[in-house]
Motif scaffolding. Structure first.
Motif, PDB file in Angstrom:
ATOM      1  N   VAL A   1      24.718  38.980 -42.322  1.00  0.00           N
ATOM      2  CA  VAL A   1      26.159  38.887 -42.051  1.00  0.00           C
ATOM      3  C   VAL A   1      26.567  40.042 -41.144  1.00  0.00           C
ATOM      4  O   VAL A   1      26.217  41.192 -41.439  1.00  0.00           O
ATOM      5  N   ALA A   2      27.308  39.755 -40.094  1.00  0.00           N
ATOM      6  CA  ALA A   2      27.769  40.818 -39.198  1.00  0.00           C
ATOM      7  C   ALA A   2      29.271  40.728 -38.994  1.00  0.00           C
ATOM      8  O   ALA A   2      29.816  39.647 -38.789  1.00  0.00           O
TER       9      ALA A   2
ATOM     10  N   LEU B   1      33.767  41.121 -44.989  1.00  0.00           N
ATOM     11  CA  LEU B   1      33.134  39.803 -45.040  1.00  0.00           C
ATOM     12  C   LEU B   1      31.764  39.858 -45.718  1.00  0.00           C
ATOM     13  O   LEU B   1      31.447  39.021 -46.571  1.00  0.00           O
ATOM     14  N   GLY B   2      30.955  40.834 -45.320  1.00  0.00           N
ATOM     15  CA  GLY B   2      29.607  40.930 -45.890  1.00  0.00           C
ATOM     16  C   GLY B   2      29.671  41.118 -47.397  1.00  0.00           C
ATOM     17  O   GLY B   2      28.895  40.511 -48.144  1.00  0.00           O
TER      18      GLY B   2
ATOM     19  N   GLY C   1      16.391  33.081 -58.340  1.00  0.00           N
ATOM     20  CA  GLY C   1      15.664  32.111 -57.531  1.00  0.00           C
ATOM     21  C   GLY C   1      16.513  31.510 -56.429  1.00  0.00           C
ATOM     22  O   GLY C   1      15.991  30.919 -55.499  1.00  0.00           O
ATOM     23  N   ALA C   2      17.816  31.636 -56.582  1.00  0.00           N
ATOM     24  CA  ALA C   2      18.722  31.123 -55.546  1.00  0.00           C
ATOM     25  C   ALA C   2      19.464  32.274 -54.888  1.00  0.00           C
ATOM     26  O   ALA C   2      20.558  32.099 -54.371  1.00  0.00           O
ATOM     27  N   ARG C   3      18.879  33.446 -54.986  1.00  0.00           N
ATOM     28  CA  ARG C   3      19.538  34.625 -54.409  1.00  0.00           C
ATOM     29  C   ARG C   3      18.645  35.216 -53.323  1.00  0.00           C
ATOM     30  O   ARG C   3      17.862  36.115 -53.601  1.00  0.00           O
ATOM     31  N   PRO C   4      18.753  34.720 -52.116  1.00  0.00           N
ATOM     32  CA  PRO C   4      17.932  35.264 -51.046  1.00  0.00           C
ATOM     33  C   PRO C   4      18.421  36.653 -50.680  1.00  0.00           C
ATOM     34  O   PRO C   4      19.538  37.039 -51.041  1.00  0.00           O
ATOM     35  N   PRO C   5      17.577  37.437 -49.960  1.00  0.00           N
ATOM     36  CA  PRO C   5      18.075  38.739 -49.502  1.00  0.00           C
ATOM     37  C   PRO C   5      19.274  38.563 -48.575  1.00  0.00           C
ATOM     38  O   PRO C   5      19.340  37.612 -47.797  1.00  0.00           O
ATOM     39  N   VAL C   6      20.230  39.477 -48.726  1.00  0.00           N
ATOM     40  CA  VAL C   6      21.429  39.460 -47.874  1.00  0.00           C
ATOM     41  C   VAL C   6      21.483  40.784 -47.133  1.00  0.00           C
ATOM     42  O   VAL C   6      21.462  41.842 -47.765  1.00  0.00           O
ATOM     43  N   ARG C   7      21.478  40.732 -45.839  1.00  0.00           N
ATOM     44  CA  ARG C   7      21.566  41.947 -45.014  1.00  0.00           C
ATOM     45  C   ARG C   7      22.950  42.013 -44.389  1.00  0.00           C
ATOM     46  O   ARG C   7      23.433  41.020 -43.847  1.00  0.00           O
ATOM     47  N   LEU C   8      23.570  43.193 -44.446  1.00  0.00           N
ATOM     48  CA  LEU C   8      24.938  43.352 -43.932  1.00  0.00           C
ATOM     49  C   LEU C   8      24.959  44.256 -42.706  1.00  0.00           C
ATOM     50  O   LEU C   8      24.362  45.337 -42.711  1.00  0.00           O
TER      51      LEU C   8
END
Lengths: 294, 321
Positions: free
Chosen positions: B253-254, B263-264, B277-284
Motif C-alpha cells: 500500500v502506498a 490508508l495503509g 492463513g488469510a493474512r498475507p504480508p502487508v507492506r506500507l
C-alpha cells in the motif's frame, strides 16, 4: 432523522399562542413571557437535579433570552421542524443545553416527558445538543466558538436564496474569548448580514472566574461596534427590552445584542456565584429553588 | 514555483478538472456555492468567481469560520464546496470539521486542495500528509481521493447528485489519466485497474500511476500484480481488501501521507482481522517524519514513493513474507 418527535398538543397550543401574541398587546406578551420563563426555569432546576449534572448557572442566565425568542420572535413550526423557510436559532453556548431542551419541550418540539432522561444512557438529550436527535436544534454545539460561523453561513444562504429567514445565535460571554467568533463577526459585517442577530449572554462569569479577571472583554460594546455590528446593550432579563432588541437591523449591519444577565438568575443562592457554573443542587436545594421560582 | 514544473506530457492538475466541472454543474444547479479562505487562485476558483460572483464566498484567511460558514450554508439546503489548501482546511479547522460537519451531518464538501507534498519546497507546514489520519477518526465523514481528472469530475458530479459530508483530496501535482470513462465512481469502491493473482498493489492519488508502472515491471518478471485505485478511505473498500488478502500472496500500500493512521493502517487493520492463513504480508509505503526541503518529485523519491520501490516491496514480500 430526528429521534424525538413533536408533542402535538403542546405544539398546537404554542402555535395558537404565537399568533395570539403577534396581534396582542405588549403587556400581555410580557406577562406570558414571564410566566413561561418561570416554567422553563423550574424545568431546568428539576432536570439538572434529576440528572445530577448540568450547567445550571448559564441555563438560568439565558432563560429569558430563549423564552423571548421562542415565544415572541422566531418563526418556527414544531410540527415541521425542518421547514425550509424557518428562522434559524443556534445555541453556541451548547453546555446550556437544558435551557434549550426545556424551551423546545415547552414549545412542543418534543414531549416534556423526555426531560427527565437528560444525560441518562442513550437519551437523545445529551449534555450538548445534537441536531440529528433533537428537533429544533440546528447544529451540534459544545466546543465553544462554533455557533456564530454556522449562523453566518445560514444568513448568507438566506440572502442568496432571497429567503426572509432570520438567523439568531446566542453566545456565552466567556465564549467571546474564542478567536473563531471574531473571524465570523468580520464576515458578518463584510457581507452586511442584516438578517443576523448575535446575542451575547453577558453574565460576566465563566467556568473558573469572572470574565474580567480571566481574559477581559470590556469594553465589549465598543469592540463589537468596531467590528461593524449594530450594538444594542440591554438588561437581559427585561422582556420588553429583549423583544425590542430582537427587532430587525435598522442600519443594514448585523445586530449584536449584549444582554446583561445574572448567572443563576431566579435562584438566590445560585445567582452570580462562580461555583454554580456546573454545581448541582441537592434534593433539598431543588425544593428551595422551586419555591423561589413558584 | 518549481513545484509546478516540469511536468511530464499527458499529465494534468486535478484542480483544473475540479473547477471546470464545478462551473458546469453550477450553471444548472443554483444550490452550488463555493467557500474559500483567500484561496481563489490556489483553489482555481477565479473562473467560478467571475461567472458566479455572489456564489463565491471568500471569508478571507479564517479557516475555522470558513468551515462553520459551510455548515450554515448546508443547513439552508445549499451545496457548499469549501476549498482551501488541504493543510489549513484540515489542520486549522479540524474541530469545525468534526463538530459542524461530521457530527452535525451537514452536507459540506470539504475540498482539500494541493494535498500530500504538492507544495514541495514550501515545507511541512504546507504539506498535508496528516489529513487522512486525522479525518479517518471522524465517523460520518466520507474521504475520497480522486486519482485523476476523470475521477475528480465523477466525484463532484456524484456529490452534487447526492450531497453528504465529505473530504475530497484534490491533487495539484500533475498526474496521468489512470481510469477510463467506463470505470464507475462508486462510493466506497476501489476501482480495479488491473487484475492480478500474485500480489496486490494499492495506490492512492499521485501514486496510482506508479502502482501501474510497478505492475508493468513485475509482469516482466512473471509476477502478476493486481492494482487497486484506493479512491476512498472512508468508507473503505473492505471487500476489495479482503479479496486481495485471500486471492493474492502479498499486499503493498502506498500513500502520500503519514503512515500513522492513514490508508495503509486502514488496510492493515482489515487484513489483521482475517483468520490465520488469510493474512498475507502487508507492506506500507508512506511518510514517518516531516519532509526535508525539496520539490514534490524529489520528496516522492526521497520517501521511496516510486514505481521501483513499489515493485521492490512486492518482490520482497513475495519472497520473504
Amino acid at each position: 432523522m430526528a429521534l424525538l418527535h413533536a408533542d402535538p398538543d403542546r405544539a398546537s397550543a404554542y402555535l395558537a399562542l404565537r399568533s395570539e401574541l403577534d396581534s396582542g398587546t405588549a403587556e400581555r406578551r410580557d406577562a406570558v413571557l414571564a410566566d413561561r420563563a418561570r416554567e422553563t426555569r423550574r424545568a431546568i432546576v428539576r432536570t439538572i437535579g434529576e440528572a445530577g449534572q448540568g450547567h445550571i448557572g448559564g441555563d438560568l442566565s439565558v432563560t429569558d433570552i430563549l423564552t423571548t425568542l421562542f415565544t415572541a420572535v422566531l418563526k418556527l413550526d414544531p410540527t415541521n421542524p425542518g421547514w425550509a423557510g424557518r428562522d434559524r436559532f443556534v445555541l453556541s453556548k451548547g453546555h446550556c443545553a437544558v435551557a434549550l431542551y426545556s424551551t423546545l419541550a415547552h414549545c412542543g418540539f418534543f414531549s416534556a416527558d423526555e426531560l427527565p432522561t437528560f444525560m441518562k444512557p442513550l437519551s437523545a438529550l445529551n449534555g450538548h445538543p445534537n441536531r440529528n436527535k433533537v428537533p429544533g436544534v440546528e447544529t451540534n454545539t459544545g466546543p465553544l466558538g462554533h455557533g456564530l460561523p454556522v449562523a453566518v453561513g445560514a444568513a448568507i444562504a438566506a440572502r442568496l436564496t432571497k429567503s426572509a429567514t432570520r438567523v439568531f445565535v446566542v453566545l456565552g460571554d466567556g465564549e467571546m474569548q474564542e478567536g473563531s467568533n471574531w473571524e465570523a463577526m468580520m464576515s458578518a459585517a463584510h457581507y452586511g448580514l442584516d438578517n443576523l442577530t448575535i446575542i451575547v449572554d453577558r453574565n460576566r462569569l465563566q467556568q473558573g472566574a469572572r470574565t474580567e479577571d480571566t481574559n477581559g472583554l470590556d469594553p465589549l460594546d465598543e469592540k463589537l461596534e468596531a467590528f461593524g455590528l449594530e450594538v444594542r446593550m440591554i438588561d437581559g432579563h427585561d422582556y420588553e427590552a429583549l423583544f425590542a432588541a430582537f427587532a430587525p437591523s435598522t442600519t443594514g449591519r448585523p445586530v449584536a445584542v449584549i444582554a446583561n444577565t445574572i448567572k443563576g438568575k431566579g435562584v438566590s443562592f445560585i445567582e452570580d456565584r462562580v461555583e454554580w457554573h456546573h454545581k448541582v443542587p441537592s434534593a433539598e436545594q431543588v425544593e428551595i429553588a422551586l419555591k423561589e421560582l413558584a | 514555483m518549481s513545484t509546478e514544473a516540469p511536468a511530464a506530457p499527458g499529465t494534468y492538475d486535478n484542480r483544473v478538472a475540479f473547477a471546470e466541472e464545478l462551473i458546469a454543474l453550477a450553471r444548472v444547479d443554483e444550490r452550488i456555492v463555493a467557500v474559500c479562505n483567500d484561496s481563489v487562485g490556489s483553489s482555481n476558483l477565479t473562473a467560478f468567481r467571475d461567472e458566479f460572483p455572489d456564489r463565491l464566498i471568500n471569508v478571507g484567511i479564517a479557516e475555522q469560520n470558513m468551515v462553520g460558514v459551510g455548515a450554515g450554508l448546508a443547513n439552508a439546503g445549499l451545496i457548499p464546496f469549501v476549498c482551501a489548501a488541504s493543510p489549513f482546511l484540515t489542520g486549522r479547522s479540524l474541530e469545525q470539521v468534526k463538530a459542524d460537519v461530521a457530527y452535525s451531518q451537514h452536507n459540506v464538501i470539504l475540498c482539500g486542495m494541493s494535498p500530500g507534498m504538492a507544495y514541495g519546497e514550501l515545507g511541512p507546514t504546507h504539506h498535508s500528509v496528516e489529513d487522512l489520519s486525522w479525518l479517518r477518526a471522524l465517523p460520518g465523514l466520507d474521504i475520497a481521493m480522486p486519482a485523476d481528472r476523470l475521477q475528480t469530475r465523477q466525484a463532484i458530479r456524484a456529490l452534487v447528485a447526492e450531497p453528504r459530508p465529505t473530504f475530497l483530496r484534490i491533487g495539484r501535482h500533475k498526474v496521468p489519466d489512470v481510469t477510463g470513462e467506463t470505470t464507475p465512481w462508486t462510493r466506497g469502491v476501489f476501482p480495479v485497474l488491473r487484475e492480478g493473482t500474485d500480489v496486490t498493489l494499492i495506490g492512492t492519488g499521485t501514486l496510482v500511476s506508479r502502482a501501474l508502472a510497478a505492475a508493468d515491471a513485475l509482469a516482466l518478471d512473471g509476477i502478476s500484480a493486481r492494482v487497486l485505485n484506493a479512491s476512498w478511505i472512508a468508507p473503505i473498500d473492505t471487500a476489495a481488501i479482503v479479496a486481495a488478502a485471500r486471492e493474492t500472496s502479498a499486499i503493498v500500500v502506498a500513500e502520500e501521507a503519514n503512515l500513522a493512521g492513514g490508508l495503509g493502517a486502514a488496510v492493515a487493520s482489515i487484513v489483521s482481522q482475517l483468520e490465520q492463513g488469510a493474512r498475507p504480508p502487508v507492506r506500507l509505503m508512506g511518510l514517518t517524519e516531516f519532509a526535508p526541503t525539496g520539490s514534490t518529485d524529489f520528496l516522492l523519491d526521497y520517501f521511496g514513493l516510486t514505481a521501483d520501490e513499489f515493485a521492490r516491496h512486492a518482490r520482497e514480500a513475495l519472497a520473504h513474507g
